[in-house]
Design a protein around this motif. Structure first.
Motif, PDB file in Angstrom:
ATOM      1  N   ALA A 117       4.508  -0.263 -16.327  1.00 20.20           N
ATOM      2  CA  ALA A 117       5.650  -0.014 -15.070  1.00 20.20           C
ATOM      3  C   ALA A 117       5.001   1.153 -14.562  1.00 20.20           C
ATOM      4  N   LEU A 118       4.876   2.545 -15.684  1.00 19.15           N
ATOM      5  CA  LEU A 118       4.174   3.323 -14.786  1.00 19.15           C
ATOM      6  C   LEU A 118       2.470   2.840 -14.082  1.00 19.15           C
ATOM      7  N   ALA A 119       2.019   2.554 -14.316  1.00 21.30           N
ATOM      8  CA  ALA A 119       0.811   2.335 -14.129  1.00 21.30           C
ATOM      9  C   ALA A 119       1.161   1.301 -12.601  1.00 21.30           C
ATOM     10  N   ASP A 120       1.986   0.419 -12.614  1.00 17.81           N
ATOM     11  CA  ASP A 120       2.095  -0.555 -11.604  1.00 17.81           C
ATOM     12  C   ASP A 120       2.488   0.131 -10.233  1.00 17.81           C
ATOM     13  N   ASP A 121       3.388   1.334 -10.629  1.00 15.30           N
ATOM     14  CA  ASP A 121       4.502   2.501  -9.096  1.00 15.30           C
ATOM     15  C   ASP A 121       3.181   3.422  -9.359  1.00 15.30           C
ATOM     16  N   VAL A 122       2.227   3.996 -10.038  1.00 13.09           N
ATOM     17  CA  VAL A 122       1.015   4.556  -9.366  1.00 13.09           C
ATOM     18  C   VAL A 122       0.332   3.788  -8.318  1.00 13.09           C
ATOM     19  N   ALA A 123       0.037   2.825  -8.898  1.00  8.31           N
ATOM     20  CA  ALA A 123      -0.616   1.641  -8.394  1.00  8.31           C
ATOM     21  C   ALA A 123      -0.595   1.761  -6.815  1.00  8.31           C
ATOM     22  N   GLN A 124       0.639   1.352  -6.375  1.00  4.39           N
ATOM     23  CA  GLN A 124       1.509   1.150  -5.344  1.00  4.39           C
ATOM     24  C   GLN A 124       1.761   1.887  -4.951  1.00  4.39           C
ATOM     25  N   GLU A 125       1.572   3.493  -5.042  1.00  2.00           N
ATOM     26  CA  GLU A 125       1.585   4.046  -4.151  1.00  2.00           C
ATOM     27  C   GLU A 125      -0.139   4.786  -4.102  1.00  2.00           C
ATOM     28  N   SER A 126      -0.290   4.515  -5.020  1.00  2.00           N
ATOM     29  CA  SER A 126      -1.796   4.568  -4.679  1.00  2.00           C
ATOM     30  C   SER A 126      -2.524   4.163  -2.841  1.00  2.00           C
ATOM     31  N   TYR A 127      -1.996   2.575  -4.007  1.00  2.00           N
ATOM     32  CA  TYR A 127      -2.752   1.964  -2.688  1.00  2.00           C
ATOM     33  C   TYR A 127      -2.319   2.326  -0.846  1.00  2.00           C
ATOM     34  N   ILE A 128      -1.346   2.512  -0.975  1.00  2.00           N
ATOM     35  CA  ILE A 128      -0.154   2.597   0.013  1.00  2.00           C
ATOM     36  C   ILE A 128      -0.563   4.117   1.208  1.00  2.00           C
ATOM     37  N   LYS A 129      -0.958   4.947  -0.215  1.00  2.00           N
ATOM     38  CA  LYS A 129      -1.601   6.838   0.318  1.00  2.00           C
ATOM     39  C   LYS A 129      -3.072   6.162   1.328  1.00  2.00           C
ATOM     40  N   ALA A 130      -3.883   4.949  -0.038  1.00  2.00           N
ATOM     41  CA  ALA A 130      -5.266   4.993   0.819  1.00  2.00           C
ATOM     42  C   ALA A 130      -4.768   3.693   1.707  1.00  2.00           C
ATOM     43  N   TYR A 131      -4.332   2.937   1.815  1.00  2.00           N
ATOM     44  CA  TYR A 131      -3.755   2.253   3.768  1.00  2.00           C
ATOM     45  C   TYR A 131      -3.842   3.347   4.473  1.00  2.00           C
ATOM     46  N   LEU A 132      -2.530   4.416   4.116  1.00  2.00           N
ATOM     47  CA  LEU A 132      -2.739   5.057   5.586  1.00  2.00           C
ATOM     48  C   LEU A 132      -3.791   5.668   5.674  1.00  2.00           C
ATOM     49  N   SER A 133      -4.701   6.264   4.698  1.00  2.00           N
ATOM     50  CA  SER A 133      -5.586   7.391   4.863  1.00  2.00           C
ATOM     51  C   SER A 133      -7.014   6.227   5.683  1.00  2.00           C
ATOM     52  N   CYS A 134      -6.871   4.594   5.413  1.00  2.00           N
ATOM     53  CA  CYS A 134      -8.276   4.297   5.952  1.00  2.00           C
ATOM     54  C   CYS A 134      -8.859   4.003   6.953  1.00  2.00           C
ATOM     55  N   GLY A 135      -8.366   4.460   7.842  1.00  2.00           N
ATOM     56  CA  GLY A 135      -8.676   4.317   9.414  1.00  2.00           C
ATOM     57  C   GLY A 135      -9.610   6.134   9.321  1.00  2.00           C
ATOM     58  N   SER A 136     -10.033   6.316   8.773  1.00  2.00           N
ATOM     59  CA  SER A 136     -10.340   7.878   8.760  1.00  2.00           C
ATOM     60  C   SER A 136     -11.382   7.462   7.259  1.00  2.00           C
ATOM     61  N   PHE A 137     -11.584   6.291   6.396  1.00  2.00           N
ATOM     62  CA  PHE A 137     -12.244   6.257   5.624  1.00  2.00           C
ATOM     63  C   PHE A 137     -13.132   5.220   6.402  1.00  2.00           C
ATOM     64  N   THR A 138     -14.625   5.810   6.091  1.00  2.00           N
ATOM     65  CA  THR A 138     -16.191   4.792   6.888  1.00  2.00           C
ATOM     66  C   THR A 138     -16.820   4.426   5.849  1.00  2.00           C
ATOM     67  N   ASN A 139     -16.728   4.937   4.279  1.00  2.00           N
ATOM     68  CA  ASN A 139     -17.896   4.280   3.474  1.00  2.00           C
ATOM     69  C   ASN A 139     -17.474   3.564   3.154  1.00  2.00           C
ATOM     70  N   PRO A 140     -17.159   1.880   2.944  1.00  2.00           N
ATOM     71  CA  PRO A 140     -16.489   0.880   1.730  1.00  2.00           C
ATOM     72  C   PRO A 140     -17.563   0.806   0.690  1.00  2.00           C
ATOM     73  N   GLU A 141     -18.358   1.277   0.353  1.00  2.00           N
ATOM     74  CA  GLU A 141     -19.607   1.568  -0.736  1.00  2.00           C
ATOM     75  C   GLU A 141     -19.125   2.082  -1.874  1.00  2.00           C
ATOM     76  N   LYS A 142     -18.161   3.485  -1.622  1.00  2.00           N
ATOM     77  CA  LYS A 142     -17.533   3.957  -1.919  1.00  2.00           C
ATOM     78  C   LYS A 142     -15.751   3.838  -2.119  1.00  2.00           C
ATOM     79  N   PHE A 143     -15.124   2.430  -1.956  1.00  2.00           N
ATOM     80  CA  PHE A 143     -13.745   2.130  -2.432  1.00  2.00           C
ATOM     81  C   PHE A 143     -13.650   3.329  -3.388  1.00  2.00           C
ATOM     82  N   ASN A 144     -14.718   2.235  -4.384  1.00  2.00           N
ATOM     83  CA  ASN A 144     -13.863   2.274  -5.849  1.00  2.00           C
ATOM     84  C   ASN A 144     -13.784   3.506  -6.389  1.00  2.00           C
ATOM     85  N   VAL A 145     -14.496   3.989  -5.726  1.00  2.00           N
ATOM     86  CA  VAL A 145     -14.326   5.817  -6.146  1.00  2.00           C
ATOM     87  C   VAL A 145     -13.407   6.517  -6.205  1.00  2.00           C
TER      88      VAL A 145
END
Length: 92
Positions: free
Chosen positions: A30-58
């Motif tokens: 349950a905690l892992a799901d909450d952290v994942a959801q929050e992480s994806y939201i943070k990433a989505y809000l910043s994805c406009g400035s992210f330029t290297n899709p090969e490093k998405f995993n990291v």
């Protein structure tokens, strides 16, 4: 990174990312799901400035790890008065 690229990267990494977070959260899915959801939201809000899709995993793993640490830092130990009093007797 545009919206479609972000969605594709999430689909490619979501299973491994969730396994990483469940392990990080000591099996608390349950905690892992909450952290994942929050992480994806943070990433989505910043994805406009992210330029290297090969490093998405990291990038997403780093966001997840930092989100987990922030959650742990925010936890407060809540104990009742009687429990705290007994603990005080044990250490004295």
């Amino acid at each position: 990174m545009n919206r479609e690229q972000f969605i594709l990267q999430v689909e490619l990494t979501s299973k491994a990312f969730r396994r990483f977070l469940v392990a990080l959260c000591c099996g608390d899915s349950a905690l892992a799901d909450d952290v994942a959801q929050e992480s994806y939201i943070k990433a989505y809000l910043s994805c406009g400035s992210f330029t290297n899709p090969e490093k998405f995993n990291v990038w997403i793993y780093r966001i997840g790890y930092n989100t987990f640490l922030n959650h742990k830092r925010g936890e407060r130990l809540n104990v009742g008065y009687d429990h705290a009093k007994e603990f005080g007797k044990m250490i004295n």
